[in-house]
Scaffold this motif. Structure first.
Motif, PDB file in Angstrom:
ATOM      1  N   PHE A  15     -10.857  -1.139   1.391  1.00 41.21           N
ATOM      2  CA  PHE A  15      -9.906  -0.046   1.443  1.00 41.21           C
ATOM      3  C   PHE A  15      -8.668  -0.457   2.190  1.00 41.21           C
ATOM      4  O   PHE A  15      -7.778   0.343   2.388  1.00 41.21           O
ATOM      5  N   VAL A  16      -8.573  -1.645   2.634  1.00 39.46           N
ATOM      6  CA  VAL A  16      -7.475  -2.067   3.465  1.00 39.46           C
ATOM      7  C   VAL A  16      -6.666  -3.135   2.761  1.00 39.46           C
ATOM      8  O   VAL A  16      -7.086  -3.679   1.770  1.00 39.46           O
ATOM      9  N   ALA A  17      -5.474  -3.450   3.298  1.00 35.93           N
ATOM     10  CA  ALA A  17      -4.667  -4.431   2.586  1.00 35.93           C
ATOM     11  C   ALA A  17      -3.780  -5.231   3.498  1.00 35.93           C
ATOM     12  O   ALA A  17      -3.245  -4.729   4.459  1.00 35.93           O
ATOM     13  N   GLY A  18      -3.575  -6.486   3.146  1.00 36.72           N
ATOM     14  CA  GLY A  18      -2.554  -7.312   3.779  1.00 36.72           C
ATOM     15  C   GLY A  18      -1.567  -7.712   2.720  1.00 36.72           C
ATOM     16  O   GLY A  18      -1.535  -7.129   1.651  1.00 36.72           O
ATOM     17  N   PHE A  19      -0.774  -8.732   2.982  1.00 35.63           N
ATOM     18  CA  PHE A  19       0.238  -9.139   2.027  1.00 35.63           C
ATOM     19  C   PHE A  19       0.194 -10.638   1.827  1.00 35.63           C
ATOM     20  O   PHE A  19       0.302 -11.394   2.771  1.00 35.63           O
ATOM     21  N   SER A  20       0.018 -11.078   0.578  1.00 32.19           N
ATOM     22  CA  SER A  20      -0.004 -12.502   0.290  1.00 32.19           C
ATOM     23  C   SER A  20       1.412 -13.065   0.216  1.00 32.19           C
ATOM     24  O   SER A  20       1.602 -14.258   0.242  1.00 32.19           O
ATOM     25  N   TYR A  33      -5.351  -5.087  -5.275  1.00 30.87           N
ATOM     26  CA  TYR A  33      -6.430  -5.521  -4.386  1.00 30.87           C
ATOM     27  C   TYR A  33      -6.959  -6.895  -4.804  1.00 30.87           C
ATOM     28  O   TYR A  33      -7.134  -7.182  -5.981  1.00 30.87           O
ATOM     29  N   ASP A  34      -7.207  -7.755  -3.819  1.00 32.62           N
ATOM     30  CA  ASP A  34      -7.716  -9.112  -4.063  1.00 32.62           C
ATOM     31  C   ASP A  34      -9.091  -9.248  -3.409  1.00 32.62           C
ATOM     32  O   ASP A  34      -9.207  -9.464  -2.201  1.00 32.62           O
ATOM     33  N   HIS A  35     -10.136  -9.126  -4.204  1.00 32.93           N
ATOM     34  CA  HIS A  35     -11.491  -9.147  -3.655  1.00 32.93           C
ATOM     35  C   HIS A  35     -11.860 -10.500  -3.053  1.00 32.93           C
ATOM     36  O   HIS A  35     -12.642 -10.571  -2.104  1.00 32.93           O
ATOM     37  N   THR A  65     -10.204   0.136  -8.620  1.00 32.40           N
ATOM     38  CA  THR A  65      -8.949  -0.373  -8.065  1.00 32.40           C
ATOM     39  C   THR A  65      -7.865  -0.396  -9.142  1.00 32.40           C
ATOM     40  O   THR A  65      -8.121  -0.730 -10.294  1.00 32.40           O
ATOM     41  N   THR A  66      -6.660  -0.037  -8.764  1.00 26.80           N
ATOM     42  CA  THR A  66      -5.516  -0.068  -9.676  1.00 26.80           C
ATOM     43  C   THR A  66      -4.304  -0.603  -8.926  1.00 26.80           C
ATOM     44  O   THR A  66      -4.192  -0.429  -7.704  1.00 26.80           O
ATOM     45  N   GLY A  77      -8.477   5.781  -3.735  1.00 28.61           N
ATOM     46  CA  GLY A  77      -9.430   5.950  -4.827  1.00 28.61           C
ATOM     47  C   GLY A  77     -10.397   4.801  -4.994  1.00 28.61           C
ATOM     48  O   GLY A  77     -11.349   4.898  -5.777  1.00 28.61           O
ATOM     49  N   LEU A  78     -10.183   3.703  -4.264  1.00 30.09           N
ATOM     50  CA  LEU A  78     -11.084   2.565  -4.344  1.00 30.09           C
ATOM     51  C   LEU A  78     -12.488   2.994  -3.918  1.00 30.09           C
ATOM     52  O   LEU A  78     -12.670   3.671  -2.914  1.00 30.09           O
ATOM     53  N   ARG A  79     -13.494   2.611  -4.693  1.00 25.08           N
ATOM     54  CA  ARG A  79     -14.885   2.970  -4.399  1.00 25.08           C
ATOM     55  C   ARG A  79     -15.707   1.696  -4.182  1.00 25.08           C
ATOM     56  O   ARG A  79     -15.467   0.685  -4.839  1.00 25.08           O
TER      57      ARG A  79
END
Length: 208
Positions: A15-20, A33-35, A65-66, A77-79
Motif C-alpha cells: 500500500f506504500v510507494a517510493g519513486f524509482s 506499483y512495483d511488486h 493495482t492500477t 484500492g490495492l488489496r
C-alpha cells in the motif's frame, strides 16, 4: 524469497510507494506499483525490557493495482493477502512454534487480508500517512500507518495491537510453548501483545 503476483503490508501491508525516478517539473507522470521491490517485515517483542524479534512472510499476493497520475491514486484500492504458513523469522524451529501455537488456532488459520483505504503524501513528498482495512481472525478494522521516503524508497510503519483482533489467546499460547526463551533478566517470561509492521517499496514512474 518466493513472492506471488504482488505486494502489508497490515497488515500491511501491503500500500506504500517510493519513486524509482524523480519527475521533472511540468511533466505528466504515471505511477504504478512495483511488486518486485516490495519487502514486508514484522517485529514482535519479548522480555519485560521489550526486546524485538523480527521476521517476514515469504508469500504475499496483491491484486487490484492500477496506474495513476499520482502515488495516492496508484495505491488506493490495492488489496493483499498474506499466507501465515510462510512466516520466516530465520529460525525454522521458532517458525514452527509461531505457526502451530499462534496462527493455526485463529480463524482461517491466521490468514491475513487487507486493502488500502487511503494514502496521502506531504507537500514535499518526503513523508505521509495512510489507512489499511485489515481482516484478521474474523475481525475487520482500520490500521493507521506512517511513512517516509528516503533515496527513492518508501518505508512505512504501523503498530498492530493484537487485542483489537481478538488474538490475545494466541499470544498466551505462543508464550507458553516458548516460556524459557521468553524469560528475561528478571526471570519473567513475557511476550508483548503488539507487533510492529514495516513495509518498503517503490513505484515505477513513467514521465512524458
Amino acid at each position: 524469497m518466493n513472492r506471488t503476483i504482488l505486494f502489508y503490508t497490515l497488515i500491511l501491508l501491503p500500500f506504500v510507494a517510493g519513486f524509482s525516478q524523480e519527475p521533472v517539473k511540468n511533466q505528466s507522470c504515471s505511477y504504478a506499483y512495483d511488486h518486485s521491490s516490495t519487502k514486508f517485515g514484522w517485529k514482535a517483542f519479548k522480555f519485560t525490557e521489550k526486546t524485538g524479534v523480527g521476521g517476514s512472510f515469504d508469500t504475499i499476493e496483491v491484486v487490484g493495482t492500477t496506474a495513476g497520475n499520482s502515488p495516492e491514486k496508484a495505491l488506493k484500492g490495492l488489496r493483499f493477502k498474506i499466507d501465515p504458513n510462510t512466516v520466516n523469522s530465520g529460525n525454522p524451529e521458532r517458525d514452527g512454534k509461531i505457526k502451530g501455537a499462534f496462527f493455526y488456532p485463529l480463524k482461517a488459520n491466521g490468514k491475513i487480508e487487507g486493502k488500502v483505504v487511503s494514502a496521502t503524501l506531504s507537500s514535499d513528498k518526503t513523508s505521509g500517512k495512510g489507512t489499511i482495512q485489515l481482516s484478521f481472525n474474523g475481525v475487520r478494522k482500520n490500521l493507521d500507518v506512517a511513512f517516509t521516503i528516503q533515496e527513492g524508497t518508501l518505508n512505512a510503519t504501523g503498530k498492530l495491537e493484537l487485542a483489537d483482533w481478538k488474538a490475545l489467546s494466541s499470544v498466551e499460547a505462543l508464550n507458553k510453548v516458548c516460556t524459557d526463551l521468553h524469560q528475561g533478566k528478571d526471570g519473567v517470561s513475557k511476550l508483548w501483545p503488539d507487533v510492529e509492521l514495516t513495509i518498503s517499496t517503490k513505484l515505477k514512474v513513467d514521465c512524458k
